[in-house]
Design an enzyme around this catalytic site. Structure first.
Site, mmCIF file in Angstrom:
data_model
loop_
_atom_site.group_PDB
_atom_site.id
_atom_site.type_symbol
_atom_site.label_atom_id
_atom_site.label_comp_id
_atom_site.label_asym_id
_atom_site.label_seq_id
_atom_site.Cartn_x
_atom_site.Cartn_y
_atom_site.Cartn_z
ATOM 1 N N ASP A 1 -25.991 19.034 -2.669
ATOM 2 C CA ASP A 1 -24.828 19.841 -2.291
ATOM 3 C C ASP A 1 -24.546 20.909 -3.349
ATOM 4 O O ASP A 1 -24.286 22.072 -3.026
ATOM 5 C CB ASP A 1 -23.598 18.958 -2.116
ATOM 6 N N LYS B 1 -18.897 22.400 -7.465
ATOM 7 C CA LYS B 1 -18.830 21.008 -7.006
ATOM 8 C C LYS B 1 -18.415 20.175 -8.211
ATOM 9 O O LYS B 1 -19.253 19.741 -9.000
ATOM 10 C CB LYS B 1 -20.207 20.570 -6.476
ATOM 11 N N GLY C 1 -19.305 17.901 7.011
ATOM 12 C CA GLY C 1 -19.840 19.246 6.879
ATOM 13 C C GLY C 1 -19.182 20.118 5.832
ATOM 14 O O GLY C 1 -19.243 21.349 5.927
ATOM 15 N N LYS C 2 -18.584 19.518 4.806
ATOM 16 C CA LYS C 2 -17.929 20.322 3.769
ATOM 17 C C LYS C 2 -18.903 21.266 3.075
ATOM 18 O O LYS C 2 -18.590 22.432 2.833
ATOM 19 C CB LYS C 2 -17.275 19.414 2.724
ATOM 20 N N THR C 3 -20.084 20.746 2.731
ATOM 21 C CA THR C 3 -21.044 21.591 2.028
ATOM 22 C C THR C 3 -21.548 22.705 2.921
ATOM 23 O O THR C 3 -21.711 23.854 2.478
ATOM 24 C CB THR C 3 -22.223 20.757 1.511
#
Length: 231
Positions: free
Chosen positions: A54, A37, A14-16
């Site tokens: 992303d 990014k 779940g970084k994005t």
């Protein structure tokens, strides 16, 4: 550069979701903020060129309008480890190349939320990892912990590695990625006790949640980061 570096305990944690949510929450305060990014592996060809979902999410959440190529300077088509995709494409992922491009992308006074790829030690150039990029940028780190079996070991090892590189761990975010995880709350509490940084936010399990749906959970994280990280 003024901002934070978002890393995770693994890929798919779940970084994005967190990075785009933090960007949107900061933008709500009136801050000039942009999501970056550096490297994206897994992209589709469009009339404008390769585009990664992303990176597009970070760009859409930002209050600073940057060209795609500045948000995501290295976009690679195959969904594989970035250093392997870069080797196939003949692309340089060295820190010496990436860091100046990111620094040049951020306007004076703006906050940068830089999202890594995969976990903390994902290889980039020979002998380098994304951790080296975070060090070169000098950014404090926010760790996204995907709550699932194995997260305790992954989170503690990552925090130890961040400290070994001399970077501050600004905090961590618990993300419920497995709704049926046994003892999820107990795992979270163990990390609260053992991680050397505050729990900034806890995100419920909401599949495919867009930034507007998670901003409420992350407003407190932005507040705890004092409206803008050190830099």
């Amino acid at each position: 550069m003024r901002g934070i570096f978002i890393t995770g305990t693994d890929t798919g944690v779940g970084k994005t979701r967190v990075a785009a949510g933090l960007v949107a929450a900061w933008a709500e305060t009136g801050a000039a903020v942009c999501g970056l990014k550096p490297v994206a592996a897994g992209a589709e060809e469009t009339p404008e060129g390769l585009r990664n979902d992303d990176a597009e999410a970070l760009r859409a959440a930002s209050s600073v309008d940057l060209p795609y190529e500045m948000v995501n300077p290295v976009c690679l088509a195959p969904a594989m480890a970035p250093h392997l995709a870069a080797a196939e494409a003949g692309v340089d992922l060295s820190t010496a190349t990436l860091a100046p491009r990111l620094e040049a992308a951020v306007p004076d006074g703006a906050i940068a939320v830089v999202e890594g790829a995969g976990g903390w030690l994902v290889p980039t150039a020979p002998g380098e990892t994304l951790a080296d990029l975070a060090v070169a940028l000098g950014l404090p780190v926010v760790l996204v912990v995907g709550l699932r079996l194995g997260c305790l070991n992954h989170a503690l090892l990552t925090a130890e590695s961040i400290a070994a590189r001399g970077l501050p761990l600004a905090g961590w975010i618990a993300n419920h990625i497995e709704p049926d995880m046994a003892a999820a709350a107990a795992n979270r509490d163990t990390l609260v006790e053992r991680l050397p940084a505050p729990l900034l936010a806890e995100l419920p399990h909401v599949p495919n949640a867009a930034p507007p749906e998670v901003v409420e959970s992350l407003r407190g994280a932005v507040s705890r980061l004092h409206g803008g990280p050190p830099g």
